[in-house]
Design an enzyme around this catalytic site. Structure first.
Site, PDB file in Angstrom:
ATOM      1  N   LYS A 194       0.977  -0.931  -0.116  1.00 34.78           N
ATOM      2  CA  LYS A 194       0.157  -0.096  -0.203  1.00 34.78           C
ATOM      3  C   LYS A 194       1.004   1.543  -0.478  1.00 34.78           C
ATOM      4  O   LYS A 194       2.461   1.050   0.135  1.00 34.78           O
ATOM      5  CB  LYS A 194      -1.100  -0.493   1.378  1.00 34.78           C
ATOM      6  CG  LYS A 194      -1.623  -1.277   1.439  1.00 34.78           C
ATOM      7  CD  LYS A 194      -2.547  -1.783   0.167  1.00 34.78           C
ATOM      8  CE  LYS A 194      -3.080  -2.751   0.261  1.00 34.78           C
ATOM      9  NZ  LYS A 194      -3.796  -3.165   1.371  1.00 34.78           N
ATOM     10  N   HIS A 195       0.445   2.648   0.347  1.00 37.50           N
ATOM     11  CA  HIS A 195       1.038   4.009  -0.108  1.00 37.50           C
ATOM     12  C   HIS A 195       1.746   4.138   1.047  1.00 37.50           C
ATOM     13  O   HIS A 195       3.055   4.183   0.698  1.00 37.50           O
ATOM     14  CB  HIS A 195      -0.029   4.695   0.029  1.00 37.50           C
ATOM     15  CG  HIS A 195      -0.722   5.200  -1.832  1.00 37.50           C
ATOM     16  ND1 HIS A 195      -1.900   3.906  -2.057  1.00 37.50           N
ATOM     17  CD2 HIS A 195      -0.850   5.772  -2.836  1.00 37.50           C
ATOM     18  CE1 HIS A 195      -1.917   4.683  -2.232  1.00 37.50           C
ATOM     19  NE2 HIS A 195      -1.903   5.486  -3.522  1.00 37.50           N
TER      20      HIS A 195
END
Ligand SMILES: *Cc1c(COP(=O)(O)O)cnc(C)c1O
Length: 385
Positions: A194-195
């Site tokens: 994820k980011h």
């Protein structure tokens, strides 16, 4: 041979490492000051009033459904094109998962499909909707709120793919993913693809103070965190468990890593957008690619998904070249677990058709120009020889 190119990966800087080491040398490995700092910074980043850090995104979903009081047998609508956790949280509370089909243009939960289900419902047993900002494209939560209000439903925004993303509302205002203006609760994950990566980790954001306080209790065994709210008081040592909760806490060194990563979040989004633009331009005129819509404003590009002709063979070819493009997602309703409730092939044709062609190409801030060109060239070689 190129190094392995995954579809997503974390970026850990020297600064991140120092931030973690500092915490390891401090008094607090968990339940220390960094958690609150990270929660406050994250809430500010997404534009919400409150944030609650938890052990992972799935725990965040579980606590949300618990806090909203879902009872066994009650129904919640979500999309099949998501990671299974978006649906599983409903099952954790004994609820019934009702999958609605996607919009084939956006790959997001189709609001018209949701409306049709609600309008045809005779039992009035629906309690909520869990839209997912799939790939990083933010759902029109304003429209979903209107629909939810008509049927007295809550909304959990699964924003695992979209920190920093936004949609534009009917007044032309930017509405950041997780800002709590339309959804009751939003959830994020800090899994390494994820980011923002903290190993495992999750965050809940909301503007609802009552839900916020309930989540704080549920995160720590249901032990009342607000000392004013104790029913009994035996003395200085006394703590009080008022309801059944879990240990879904986040650690302080993870929070320090999250805080450090958050500083680079916007930079990461810019790079993701550049990568998306480059894929778009490379395949703009390719007959073997479908579903490219140009770079979309507010899209957080957790994934760059397109539909390919002959996708299954392409995946094999890419793997031989050490490119680990991935399929997101196998429709959740086709998982054996959900089939036992009667879901079967053909139930959600648009999702299933998407699944037969979709592929997520590598997108992450540290993907180099050279690596991306290699991915593009390899795909072109597969189709054009
Ligand atoms: C990653 C993810 C989750 C679960 O998060 P974890 O931190 O892995 O538990 C839930 N929903 C979506 C859409 C995700 O991508």
């Amino acid at each position: 041979m190129m190094n392995k190119i995954p579809y997503g990966r974390q970026h850990i800087s020297e600064e991140d490492i120092e931030a973690v080491v500092d915490v390891l040398k401090s008094d607090w490995l968990t339940q220390g000051p960094n958690i609150k700092l990270f929660e406050e910074a994250f809430a500010k980043y997404v534009g919400a009033k409150y944030a609650v850090a938890v052990s992972n995104g799935t725990a965040a979903l579980h606590l949300n459904v618990l806090a909203l009081g879902l009872q066994p047998g009650e129904k919640v609508i979500t999309t099949p094109i998501t990671f299974v956790a978006s649906a599983n949280c409903i099952r954790y509370c004994g609820g019934e998962v009702v999958f609605a089909d996607i919009d084939p243009e956006t790959y997001l939960l189709d609001i018209n499909a949701v409306r049709a289900i609600l309008e045809n419902d005779k039992e009035g047993n629906f309690k909520g909707i869990i839209p997912v900002n799939f790939a990083g494209r933010v759902v029109d939560l304003e429209a979903f709120r209107k629909l939810a209000d008509e049927f007295a439903l809550w909304i959990i925004e699964d924003a695992c793919h979209s920190p920093g993303g936004y949609f534009t509302d009917s007044h032309g205002e930017i509405q950041k993913s997780g800002n709590g203006n339309f959804a009751d609760l939003a959830i994020f994950s800090f899994h390494p693809v994820k980011h923002i990566a903290t190993g495992e980790g999750g965050m809940i954001t909301t503007n609802n103070e009552m839900l916020f306080k309930k989540l704080l209790n549920l995160r720590t065994h249901g032990i009342q965190q607000d000392f004013q709210k104790k029913i009994y008081d035996h003395g200085l040592w006394y703590y009080e468990m008022q309801e059944l909760g879990f240990n879904y806490r986040f650690t302080d060194f993870q929070a320090a890593l999250g805080l450090s990563q958050l500083k680079r979040a916007d930079q990461g989004l810019v790079r993701r957008k550049e990568i998306a633009q480059k894929y778009h331009d490379a395949f703009a005129n390719a007959a073997f690619v479908h579903g490219q819509s140009g770079v979309i404003e507010g899209h957080a590009y957790h994934l760059y998904v397109v539909e390919f002709e002959n996708r299954d063979k392409l995946i094999g070819y890419l793997r031989e070249k050490n490119i680990w493009a991935q399929v997101h997602y196998i429709p959740a309703h086709l998982m054996p677990y959900y089939r036992q409730f009667g879901w079967k092939d053909g139930d959600l044709p648009l999702s299933e058709n998407y699944y037969s062609k979709c592929l997520s190409l590598p997108v992450y801030p540290t993907l180099t120009e050279e690596e991306q060109e290699f991915v593009i060239d390899t795909i072109n070689k597969f189709y054009r020889g």
